[in-house]
Design a protein around this motif. Structure first.
Motif, mmCIF file in Angstrom:
data_model
loop_
_atom_site.group_PDB
_atom_site.id
_atom_site.type_symbol
_atom_site.label_atom_id
_atom_site.label_comp_id
_atom_site.label_asym_id
_atom_site.label_seq_id
_atom_site.Cartn_x
_atom_site.Cartn_y
_atom_site.Cartn_z
ATOM 1 N N LEU A 135 0.813 -1.215 0.000
ATOM 2 C CA LEU A 135 0.000 0.000 0.000
ATOM 3 C C LEU A 135 0.849 1.268 0.000
ATOM 4 N N GLY A 136 2.023 1.189 0.610
ATOM 5 C CA GLY A 136 2.893 2.355 0.679
ATOM 6 C C GLY A 136 2.653 3.194 1.927
ATOM 7 N N LYS A 137 3.608 4.049 2.212
ATOM 8 C CA LYS A 137 3.573 4.837 3.447
ATOM 9 C C LYS A 137 2.426 5.840 3.479
ATOM 10 N N GLN A 138 2.007 6.310 2.310
ATOM 11 C CA GLN A 138 1.023 7.380 2.276
ATOM 12 C C GLN A 138 -0.419 6.894 2.401
ATOM 13 N N HIS A 139 -0.632 5.576 2.274
ATOM 14 C CA HIS A 139 -2.002 5.083 2.362
ATOM 15 C C HIS A 139 -2.510 5.234 3.792
ATOM 16 N N PRO A 140 -3.749 5.690 3.970
ATOM 17 C CA PRO A 140 -4.233 5.998 5.322
ATOM 18 C C PRO A 140 -4.712 4.798 6.135
ATOM 19 N N ALA A 141 -4.656 3.589 5.599
ATOM 20 C CA ALA A 141 -5.180 2.432 6.322
ATOM 21 C C ALA A 141 -4.477 2.241 7.666
ATOM 22 N N VAL A 142 -5.262 1.857 8.668
ATOM 23 C CA VAL A 142 -4.726 1.466 9.971
ATOM 24 C C VAL A 142 -4.545 -0.050 9.933
ATOM 25 N N LEU A 143 -3.317 -0.509 10.039
ATOM 26 C CA LEU A 143 -2.982 -1.926 9.860
ATOM 27 C C LEU A 143 -2.530 -2.525 11.184
ATOM 28 N N VAL A 144 -3.180 -3.629 11.565
ATOM 29 C CA VAL A 144 -2.902 -4.268 12.853
ATOM 30 C C VAL A 144 -2.651 -5.755 12.638
ATOM 31 N N GLY A 145 -1.614 -6.261 13.276
ATOM 32 C CA GLY A 145 -1.371 -7.696 13.305
ATOM 33 C C GLY A 145 -1.535 -8.197 14.727
ATOM 34 N N SER A 146 -2.325 -9.257 14.909
ATOM 35 C CA SER A 146 -2.536 -9.773 16.259
ATOM 36 C C SER A 146 -2.149 -11.245 16.336
ATOM 37 N N ASP A 147 -1.714 -11.648 17.504
ATOM 38 C CA ASP A 147 -1.354 -13.044 17.732
ATOM 39 C C ASP A 147 -1.378 -13.290 19.227
ATOM 40 N N ARG A 148 -1.647 -14.515 19.619
ATOM 41 C CA ARG A 148 -1.636 -14.826 21.047
ATOM 42 C C ARG A 148 -0.253 -15.261 21.512
ATOM 43 N N SER A 149 0.689 -15.419 20.566
ATOM 44 C CA SER A 149 2.050 -15.839 20.888
ATOM 45 C C SER A 149 2.969 -14.636 20.958
ATOM 46 N N LEU A 150 3.523 -14.373 22.128
ATOM 47 C CA LEU A 150 4.475 -13.280 22.269
ATOM 48 C C LEU A 150 5.745 -13.547 21.480
ATOM 49 N N ALA A 151 6.160 -14.807 21.417
ATOM 50 C CA ALA A 151 7.364 -15.152 20.666
ATOM 51 C C ALA A 151 7.180 -14.844 19.183
ATOM 52 N N ALA A 152 5.997 -15.171 18.656
ATOM 53 C CA ALA A 152 5.727 -14.865 17.246
ATOM 54 C C ALA A 152 5.694 -13.358 17.026
ATOM 55 N N LEU A 153 5.102 -12.617 17.955
ATOM 56 C CA LEU A 153 5.020 -11.170 17.809
ATOM 57 C C LEU A 153 6.398 -10.513 17.842
ATOM 58 N N GLN A 154 7.339 -11.105 18.547
ATOM 59 C CA GLN A 154 8.697 -10.574 18.533
ATOM 60 C C GLN A 154 9.304 -10.675 17.139
ATOM 61 N N VAL A 155 9.023 -11.769 16.455
ATOM 62 C CA VAL A 155 9.506 -11.921 15.081
ATOM 63 C C VAL A 155 8.785 -10.934 14.168
ATOM 64 N N ALA A 156 7.465 -10.814 14.347
ATOM 65 C CA ALA A 156 6.693 -9.859 13.545
ATOM 66 C C ALA A 156 7.209 -8.438 13.754
ATOM 67 N N ARG A 157 7.567 -8.106 14.978
ATOM 68 C CA ARG A 157 8.081 -6.764 15.268
ATOM 69 C C ARG A 157 9.399 -6.526 14.525
ATOM 70 N N ALA A 158 10.262 -7.540 14.522
ATOM 71 C CA ALA A 158 11.534 -7.403 13.805
ATOM 72 C C ALA A 158 11.299 -7.208 12.314
ATOM 73 N N ASN A 159 10.347 -7.936 11.755
ATOM 74 C CA ASN A 159 10.047 -7.782 10.325
ATOM 75 C C ASN A 159 9.425 -6.420 10.032
ATOM 76 N N ARG A 160 8.573 -5.955 10.920
ATOM 77 C CA ARG A 160 7.990 -4.626 10.744
ATOM 78 C C ARG A 160 9.078 -3.557 10.711
ATOM 79 N N GLU A 161 10.009 -3.635 11.650
ATOM 80 C CA GLU A 161 11.054 -2.613 11.718
ATOM 81 C C GLU A 161 11.979 -2.666 10.512
ATOM 82 N N ARG A 162 12.178 -3.843 9.949
ATOM 83 C CA ARG A 162 13.045 -3.981 8.777
ATOM 84 C C ARG A 162 12.358 -3.509 7.499
#
Length: 283
Positions: A135-162
């Motif tokens: 979508l690109g940085k300028q698209h106004p969508a609010v995007l949320v990823g949810s998971d019940r696994s904290l370990a998985a979310l740590q990986v998702a966070r690393a991918n988001r930051e990259r």
């Protein structure tokens, strides 16, 4: 004199004998990983001698012979043209899941407000981060990823930051129980396999990311009613399913969304892989 071509040939043969369905590709990916080069550079250097004994490479080949996925050996997996970090705490993204990104991006691009989209069971973040990049940085969508696994979310966070820094919100929670809504789009690739569908190729991935109760439909049997209470008029939902669940998915969705456009879509292999729900716009 031993060359990288000889190394690649020997590794490919070892992996072929061990039963790998893609021995040459596996050997190339592992060799590139150890050498820190891409495949184009590897092919350029095939006539050259290897740098040292390549002990690390042969260790990875031995682990691959025992069935360990290449993605876990390298810590990377390509998805939607992007390089994602993966660990044994997360499911390895599959090519068929890329359609969820394409379908969701088309719907969000058609919106002119600030649509709210949640990727339920985000794992390594492949779907929601790919959506953010597409979508690109300028698209106004609010995007949320949810998971019940904290370990998985740590990986998702690393991918988001990259790949999409500051573009995706991450939430730890059970399905959509944490969400107050309303939502414009829900995307999910939840566990949907039955225990009897286990095979050795799945042995290294987390069972909680693969298998579901109630003939594999248990998580969707819980999620879809939640979606029905949160999805606003004009909203949409797409989930990836086992083809054997197509009829049940259809009947469940039709009962929960009597005015919605409900469909089962096929993947590139012709299998019933996706349930889509589209609600009519308010009149």
């Amino acid at each position: 004199m031993l060359t990288l071509r000889d190394v690649l040939r020997r590794a490919t043969e070892r992996l072929r004998q061990s039963g790998s369905p893609t021995p040459r590709l596996d050997a190339e990916v592992l060799l590139c990983h150890v050498l820190g080069i891409d495949r184009a550079e590897l092919y350029r250097r095939l006539p050259e001698q290897p740098p040292g004994t390549l002990e690390r490479f042969w260790e990875l080949v031995a682990r691959r012979e025992r069935g360990e996925p290449v993605a876990y050996l390298t810590g990377h997996r390509e998805f939607y043209g992007l390089d994602f970090l993966v660990t044994p705490e997360t499911l390895i993204p599959r090519p068929e899941t890329e359609f969820l990104v394409t379908w969701a991006a088309e719907r969000l691009r058609a919106r002119h407000d600030e649509p709210r989209c949640v990727d339920v069971g985000t794992g390594c973040g492949a779907i929601i981060v790919s959506l953010a990049v597409t979508l690109g940085k300028q698209h106004p969508a609010v995007l949320v990823g949810s998971d019940r696994s904290l370990a998985a979310l740590q990986v998702a966070r690393a991918n988001r930051e990259r790949l999409a820094p500051g573009r995706v919100h991450l939430v730890c929670g059970d399905l959509l129980s944490w969400c107050r809504g309303p939502l414009d789009l829900v995307v999910a690739n939840l566990p949907y396999l039955r225990p009897d569908q286990w095979h050795p190729g799945l042995a290294w991935e987390p069972a909680e990311a693969l298998f579901a109760p109630d003939e594999g439909f248990g998580w969707y049997a819980r999620l879809l009613p939640q979606v029905a209470t949160l999805l606003r008029s004009g909203g949409g939902c797409i989930v990836e399913i086992d083809p054997a669940q197509a009829e049940r998915a259809l009947s469940t969705a039709r009962s929960l969304f009597p005015h919605g456009k409900i469909a089962i879509r096929r993947d590139l292999a012709g299998l019933s892989r996706y349930l889509t729900i589209e609600l009519p716009d308010p009149t």
